[in-house]
Design a protein around this motif. Structure first.
Motif, PDB file in Angstrom:
ATOM      1  N   TYR A   1       0.830  -1.210   0.000  1.00 19.28           N
ATOM      2  CA  TYR A   1       0.000   0.000   0.000  1.00 19.28           C
ATOM      3  C   TYR A   1       0.865   1.262   0.000  1.00 19.28           C
ATOM      4  N   ARG A   2       1.939   1.252   0.779  1.00 18.56           N
ATOM      5  CA  ARG A   2       2.824   2.424   0.823  1.00 18.56           C
ATOM      6  C   ARG A   2       3.486   2.672  -0.523  1.00 18.56           C
ATOM      7  N   GLY A   3       3.592   1.659  -1.360  1.00 18.32           N
ATOM      8  CA  GLY A   3       4.156   1.814  -2.698  1.00 18.32           C
ATOM      9  C   GLY A   3       3.198   2.414  -3.712  1.00 18.32           C
TER      10      GLY A   3
ATOM     11  N   LYS B   1      -2.838   8.294   0.618  1.00 17.54           N
ATOM     12  CA  LYS B   1      -2.392   9.296   1.588  1.00 17.54           C
ATOM     13  C   LYS B   1      -2.483   8.785   3.028  1.00 17.54           C
ATOM     14  N   ALA B   2      -3.388   7.814   3.272  1.00 21.89           N
ATOM     15  CA  ALA B   2      -3.537   7.291   4.633  1.00 21.89           C
ATOM     16  C   ALA B   2      -4.013   5.847   4.585  1.00 21.89           C
ATOM     17  N   ILE B   3      -3.489   5.060   5.520  1.00 20.51           N
ATOM     18  CA  ILE B   3      -3.863   3.660   5.693  1.00 20.51           C
ATOM     19  C   ILE B   3      -4.242   3.516   7.160  1.00 20.51           C
TER      20      ILE B   3
ATOM     21  N   LEU C   1      -2.944   4.546  12.592  1.00 20.01           N
ATOM     22  CA  LEU C   1      -3.020   5.508  11.494  1.00 20.01           C
ATOM     23  C   LEU C   1      -1.637   5.667  10.872  1.00 20.01           C
ATOM     24  N   VAL C   2      -1.550   5.332   9.589  1.00 19.15           N
ATOM     25  CA  VAL C   2      -0.310   5.472   8.826  1.00 19.15           C
ATOM     26  C   VAL C   2      -0.590   6.537   7.763  1.00 19.15           C
ATOM     27  N   GLU C   3       0.050   7.702   7.890  1.00 18.78           N
ATOM     28  CA  GLU C   3      -0.214   8.828   6.985  1.00 18.78           C
ATOM     29  C   GLU C   3       1.045   9.245   6.238  1.00 18.78           C
ATOM     30  N   ARG C   4       0.861   9.506   4.937  1.00 23.09           N
ATOM     31  CA  ARG C   4       1.965   9.999   4.111  1.00 23.09           C
ATOM     32  C   ARG C   4       2.271  11.443   4.513  1.00 23.09           C
TER      33      ARG C   4
ATOM     34  N   ARG D   1       4.117   8.862   8.670  1.00 20.83           N
ATOM     35  CA  ARG D   1       3.945   8.901  10.127  1.00 20.83           C
ATOM     36  C   ARG D   1       3.094   7.687  10.463  1.00 20.83           C
ATOM     37  N   ASP D   2       3.469   6.931  11.477  1.00 21.85           N
ATOM     38  CA  ASP D   2       2.820   5.659  11.785  1.00 21.85           C
ATOM     39  C   ASP D   2       2.664   5.548  13.295  1.00 21.85           C
ATOM     40  N   ALA D   3       1.430   5.502  13.778  1.00 27.28           N
ATOM     41  CA  ALA D   3       1.219   5.407  15.222  1.00 27.28           C
ATOM     42  C   ALA D   3      -0.134   4.777  15.544  1.00 27.28           C
TER      43      ALA D   3
END
Length: 188
Positions: free
Chosen positions: A129-131, A136-138, A150-153, A160-162
């Motif tokens: 997904y990050r590829g 913009k967000a997962i 929340l993983v945000e570009r 940012r991943d938290a």
């Protein structure tokens, strides 16, 4: 990046087009490095949370050119890989073809975790997904702990991943909206 699956020299990888045209009946199948893989069915809790997300997103997105869709629409994550996120938000520049099974990259996607898929979702799928440049967000939703990750570009290659605090609402900057914790995890 997903781990490559070794193939017999006699086996040819399936293309994305072949995969999308194939009839797997009622089976839930994803394409991983050219190999169709059967996926386990979800629980009632999993289905309810995915429905809650679509139900919460739909009115918040209305009039903005964006749509929340379920796991029936495919996402091509690599040359020979297709995934079906539990919920995806698309903001297309032109009308969606109602017969399409594969769209471009969503803006935001959600995966509802289960004990059998949590590691796969948060490792292999996250890397894929990050590829995808448009994502913009997962958001990973953990029904057992009732928490979200929340993983945000934050840049072309930066994220940012938290894990959000217990009971926290999910604020999605890319969509300029927030989904209350209680709406995500409601089971009634």
């Amino acid at each position: 990046m997903a781990t490559a699956i070794p193939l017999s020299p006699a086996y040819r990888r399936m293309t994305v087009r072949e995969f999308l045209d194939a009839d797997f009946g009622d089976a839930k199948v994803e394409l991983v490095d050219g190999v169709p893989l059967m996926m386990a069915g979800g629980s009632a809790q999993h289905a309810l949370i995915a429905a809650n997300l679509i139900f919460a997103l739909t009115p918040r997105l209305r009039g903005r050119g964006c749509r929340a869709v379920g796991s029936d629409l495919a996402l091509q994550t690599q040359e020979h890989s297709v995934r079906f996120p539990d919920v995806s938000v698309y903001c297309p520049s032109s009308p969606i073809d109602p017969k399409a099974r594969l769209l471009g990259d969503p803006i935001v996607l959600f995966e509802v975790l289960s004990p059998s898929t949590a590691t796969l979702d948060q490792h292999d799928k996250l890397a894929e997904y990050r590829g995808c440049s448009g994502i913009k967000a997962i958001i990973f939703v953990d029904p057992e702990r009732q928490r979200c990750r929340l993983v945000e570009r934050t840049g072309p290659e930066a994220w940012r991943d938290a894990w959000l605090p217990e009971g926290a609402d999910v604020s999605i900057a890319a969509l300029e909206l927030s989904i209350p914790h209680a709406e995500i995890f409601a089971l009634d």
